[in-house]
Design a protein around this motif. Structure first.
Motif, PDB file in Angstrom:
ATOM      1  N   ILE A   1      11.990   0.499   1.851  1.00 55.63           N
ATOM      2  CA  ILE A   1      11.369  -0.705   2.423  1.00 55.63           C
ATOM      3  C   ILE A   1       9.994  -0.306   2.960  1.00 55.63           C
ATOM      4  O   ILE A   1       9.885   0.517   3.876  1.00 55.63           O
ATOM      5  CB  ILE A   1      12.209  -1.309   3.561  1.00 55.63           C
ATOM      6  N   ILE A   2       8.952  -0.861   2.349  1.00 59.54           N
ATOM      7  CA  ILE A   2       7.585  -0.599   2.809  1.00 59.54           C
ATOM      8  C   ILE A   2       7.289  -1.538   3.986  1.00 59.54           C
ATOM      9  O   ILE A   2       7.534  -2.748   3.885  1.00 59.54           O
ATOM     10  CB  ILE A   2       6.556  -0.891   1.683  1.00 59.54           C
ATOM     11  N   VAL A   3       6.791  -0.990   5.082  1.00 60.80           N
ATOM     12  CA  VAL A   3       6.522  -1.801   6.272  1.00 60.80           C
ATOM     13  C   VAL A   3       5.008  -1.888   6.504  1.00 60.80           C
ATOM     14  O   VAL A   3       4.346  -0.884   6.758  1.00 60.80           O
ATOM     15  CB  VAL A   3       7.206  -1.212   7.524  1.00 60.80           C
ATOM     16  N   GLU A   4       4.493  -3.104   6.402  1.00 62.35           N
ATOM     17  CA  GLU A   4       3.063  -3.368   6.609  1.00 62.35           C
ATOM     18  C   GLU A   4       2.870  -4.211   7.864  1.00 62.35           C
ATOM     19  O   GLU A   4       3.714  -5.039   8.196  1.00 62.35           O
ATOM     20  CB  GLU A   4       2.508  -4.164   5.415  1.00 62.35           C
ATOM     21  N   ASP A   5       1.738  -4.014   8.522  1.00 61.42           N
ATOM     22  CA  ASP A   5       1.379  -4.889   9.639  1.00 61.42           C
ATOM     23  C   ASP A   5       0.917  -6.243   9.115  1.00 61.42           C
ATOM     24  O   ASP A   5       1.332  -7.294   9.577  1.00 61.42           O
ATOM     25  CB  ASP A   5       0.289  -4.248  10.514  1.00 61.42           C
ATOM     26  N   ILE A   6       0.031  -6.197   8.094  1.00 62.07           N
ATOM     27  CA  ILE A   6      -0.569  -7.441   7.596  1.00 62.07           C
ATOM     28  C   ILE A   6      -0.950  -7.276   6.133  1.00 62.07           C
ATOM     29  O   ILE A   6      -1.394  -6.198   5.720  1.00 62.07           O
ATOM     30  CB  ILE A   6      -1.793  -7.819   8.465  1.00 62.07           C
ATOM     31  N   VAL A   7      -0.735  -8.324   5.354  1.00 58.51           N
ATOM     32  CA  VAL A   7      -1.222  -8.332   3.974  1.00 58.51           C
ATOM     33  C   VAL A   7      -2.331  -9.372   3.913  1.00 58.51           C
ATOM     34  O   VAL A   7      -2.125 -10.548   4.223  1.00 58.51           O
ATOM     35  CB  VAL A   7      -0.107  -8.650   2.962  1.00 58.51           C
ATOM     36  N   ASP A   8      -3.523  -8.893   3.539  1.00 60.20           N
ATOM     37  CA  ASP A   8      -4.714  -9.748   3.517  1.00 60.20           C
ATOM     38  C   ASP A   8      -5.056 -10.033   2.049  1.00 60.20           C
ATOM     39  O   ASP A   8      -4.567 -10.994   1.460  1.00 60.20           O
ATOM     40  CB  ASP A   8      -5.826  -9.000   4.263  1.00 60.20           C
ATOM     41  N   THR A   9      -5.864  -9.187   1.404  1.00 56.00           N
ATOM     42  CA  THR A   9      -6.151  -9.384  -0.024  1.00 56.00           C
ATOM     43  C   THR A   9      -4.953  -8.985  -0.886  1.00 56.00           C
ATOM     44  O   THR A   9      -4.812  -9.442  -2.023  1.00 56.00           O
ATOM     45  CB  THR A   9      -7.350  -8.517  -0.468  1.00 56.00           C
ATOM     46  N   GLY A  10      -4.100  -8.104  -0.365  1.00 51.89           N
ATOM     47  CA  GLY A  10      -2.957  -7.604  -1.131  1.00 51.89           C
ATOM     48  C   GLY A  10      -3.289  -6.347  -1.928  1.00 51.89           C
ATOM     49  O   GLY A  10      -2.421  -5.790  -2.600  1.00 51.89           O
ATOM     50  N   LEU A  11      -4.534  -5.882  -1.835  1.00 50.37           N
ATOM     51  CA  LEU A  11      -4.938  -4.715  -2.633  1.00 50.37           C
ATOM     52  C   LEU A  11      -4.222  -3.438  -2.182  1.00 50.37           C
ATOM     53  O   LEU A  11      -3.840  -2.607  -3.014  1.00 50.37           O
ATOM     54  CB  LEU A  11      -6.461  -4.528  -2.570  1.00 50.37           C
ATOM     55  N   SER A  12      -4.019  -3.301  -0.879  1.00 51.83           N
ATOM     56  CA  SER A  12      -3.296  -2.108  -0.382  1.00 51.83           C
ATOM     57  C   SER A  12      -1.874  -2.106  -0.933  1.00 51.83           C
ATOM     58  O   SER A  12      -1.351  -1.070  -1.344  1.00 51.83           O
ATOM     59  CB  SER A  12      -3.233  -2.095   1.140  1.00 51.83           C
ATOM     60  N   LEU A  13      -1.276  -3.290  -0.923  1.00 55.00           N
ATOM     61  CA  LEU A  13       0.098  -3.420  -1.403  1.00 55.00           C
ATOM     62  C   LEU A  13       0.199  -3.086  -2.892  1.00 55.00           C
ATOM     63  O   LEU A  13       1.120  -2.387  -3.338  1.00 55.00           O
ATOM     64  CB  LEU A  13       0.533  -4.866  -1.176  1.00 55.00           C
ATOM     65  N   GLN A  14      -0.768  -3.558  -3.652  1.00 52.98           N
ATOM     66  CA  GLN A  14      -0.811  -3.288  -5.084  1.00 52.98           C
ATOM     67  C   GLN A  14      -0.922  -1.769  -5.321  1.00 52.98           C
ATOM     68  O   GLN A  14      -0.235  -1.203  -6.162  1.00 52.98           O
ATOM     69  CB  GLN A  14      -2.014  -3.998  -5.687  1.00 52.98           C
ATOM     70  N   TYR A  15      -1.761  -1.127  -4.521  1.00 49.51           N
ATOM     71  CA  TYR A  15      -1.963   0.325  -4.600  1.00 49.51           C
ATOM     72  C   TYR A  15      -0.639   1.045  -4.293  1.00 49.51           C
ATOM     73  O   TYR A  15      -0.234   1.966  -5.012  1.00 49.51           O
ATOM     74  CB  TYR A  15      -3.038   0.705  -3.577  1.00 49.51           C
ATOM     75  N   ILE A  16       0.053   0.593  -3.251  1.00 52.92           N
ATOM     76  CA  ILE A  16       1.326   1.216  -2.849  1.00 52.92           C
ATOM     77  C   ILE A  16       2.384   1.028  -3.933  1.00 52.92           C
ATOM     78  O   ILE A  16       3.115   1.956  -4.268  1.00 52.92           O
ATOM     79  CB  ILE A  16       1.830   0.618  -1.512  1.00 52.92           C
ATOM     80  N   ARG A  17       2.442  -0.173  -4.491  1.00 51.54           N
ATOM     81  CA  ARG A  17       3.437  -0.424  -5.547  1.00 51.54           C
ATOM     82  C   ARG A  17       3.228   0.516  -6.723  1.00 51.54           C
ATOM     83  O   ARG A  17       4.190   1.063  -7.269  1.00 51.54           O
ATOM     84  CB  ARG A  17       3.365  -1.877  -6.023  1.00 51.54           C
ATOM     85  N   ARG A  18       1.955   0.705  -7.120  1.00 46.69           N
ATOM     86  CA  ARG A  18       1.648   1.616  -8.240  1.00 46.69           C
ATOM     87  C   ARG A  18       2.050   3.037  -7.898  1.00 46.69           C
ATOM     88  O   ARG A  18       2.632   3.747  -8.709  1.00 46.69           O
ATOM     89  CB  ARG A  18       0.164   1.583  -8.558  1.00 46.69           C
ATOM     90  N   LEU A  19       1.745   3.434  -6.673  1.00 48.30           N
ATOM     91  CA  LEU A  19       2.076   4.785  -6.195  1.00 48.30           C
ATOM     92  C   LEU A  19       3.592   4.995  -6.227  1.00 48.30           C
ATOM     93  O   LEU A  19       4.086   6.038  -6.668  1.00 48.30           O
ATOM     94  CB  LEU A  19       1.575   4.900  -4.757  1.00 48.30           C
ATOM     95  N   MET A  20       4.342   3.983  -5.791  1.00 42.83           N
ATOM     96  CA  MET A  20       5.795   4.095  -5.710  1.00 42.83           C
ATOM     97  C   MET A  20       6.427   4.258  -7.089  1.00 42.83           C
ATOM     98  O   MET A  20       7.473   4.890  -7.213  1.00 42.83           O
ATOM     99  CB  MET A  20       6.402   2.873  -5.003  1.00 42.83           C
TER     100      MET A  20
END
Ligand code: IMP
Ligand code: MG
Length: 190
Positions: A108-127
């Motif tokens: 379970i990835i825990v984020e404070d805030i998703v804004d553009t979603g680019l960080s999340l996209q980066y994390i998903r690729r990394l995972m």
């Protein structure tokens, strides 16, 4: 200017910016208890690893897992994209890798805030390289109108307007993370 830590119902004046109260400590704590209950229910006997995204998620992650009623483990990524600005640079960098083996595990990835979603996209690729058996995302805050692609977020605390927020882990130029409540940038100063 009002006291910086602790709860205040007053606005915060930071340089030329005015931030007004947005989510109280009580609203945040009530919502995260609901999220923790839902996660505990969904995972039942499966032991999952909570992976916090530093720095912003550290307070939310701590409060969230205190309310989770199943066994869990913990690790952190550290990403940087904002620098000291209020606008995402869109240029995500990995500053700290995972230290645990997540192969075949429930994540379970825990984020404070998703804004553009680019960080999340980066994390998903990394995972994808680590081959966990499942990846879910929990984010305390989401700015739906700022999302640059259709990001799937499994557990959302609050959907908020596309304005800059501070407090409860969220910073402005590395400060104000220690506020217990969340404040939002006011455009007209009220
Ligand atoms: P994204 O890649 O644009 O989705 O932004 C992700 C990261 O930028 C978040 O994890 C936060 O650390 C930071 N961020 C986004 N919006 C805000 C905000 O309103 N206040 C403080 N930090 C923010
Ligand atoms: Mg973050």
């Amino acid at each position: 200017m009002s006291e910086i830590n602790g709860l205040t119902s007053e606005k915060l004046i930071i340089g030329d910016d005015v931030f007004v109260p947005f989510l109280t400590e009580e609203q945040i704590q009530n919502r995260l208890k609901e999220l923790a209950q839902q996660i505990s229910h969904d995972y039942k006997e499966k032991i999952q690893i909570f992976i916090g995204v530093l720095n912003g998620a550290f307070i939310f992650l701590a409060d969230l897992i205190k309310n989770v009623t199943i066994n869990c483990e913990l690790d952190f990524f550290k990403l940087s994209s904002y620098g000291d600005s209020k606008i995402s640079s869109g240029n995500v960098r990995l500053l700290k890798e995972l230290n645990c083996d997540v192969n075949g595990r429930e994540i379970i990835i825990v984020e404070d805030i998703v804004d553009t979603g680019l960080s999340l996209q980066y994390i998903r690729r990394l995972m994808e390289n680590y081959k966990p058996s499942s990846v879910k995302i929990v984010s305390l805050l989401v700015k739906p109108k700022s999302l640059k692609y259709n990001a799937k977020i499994d557990y959302i605390g609050f959907e908020i307007p596309s304005k800059f927020v501070i407090g409860y882990g969220l910073d402005y130029a590395q400060k104000y993370r220690n506020l217990r409540a969340i404040y939002i940038l006011s455009e007209n100063g009220v």
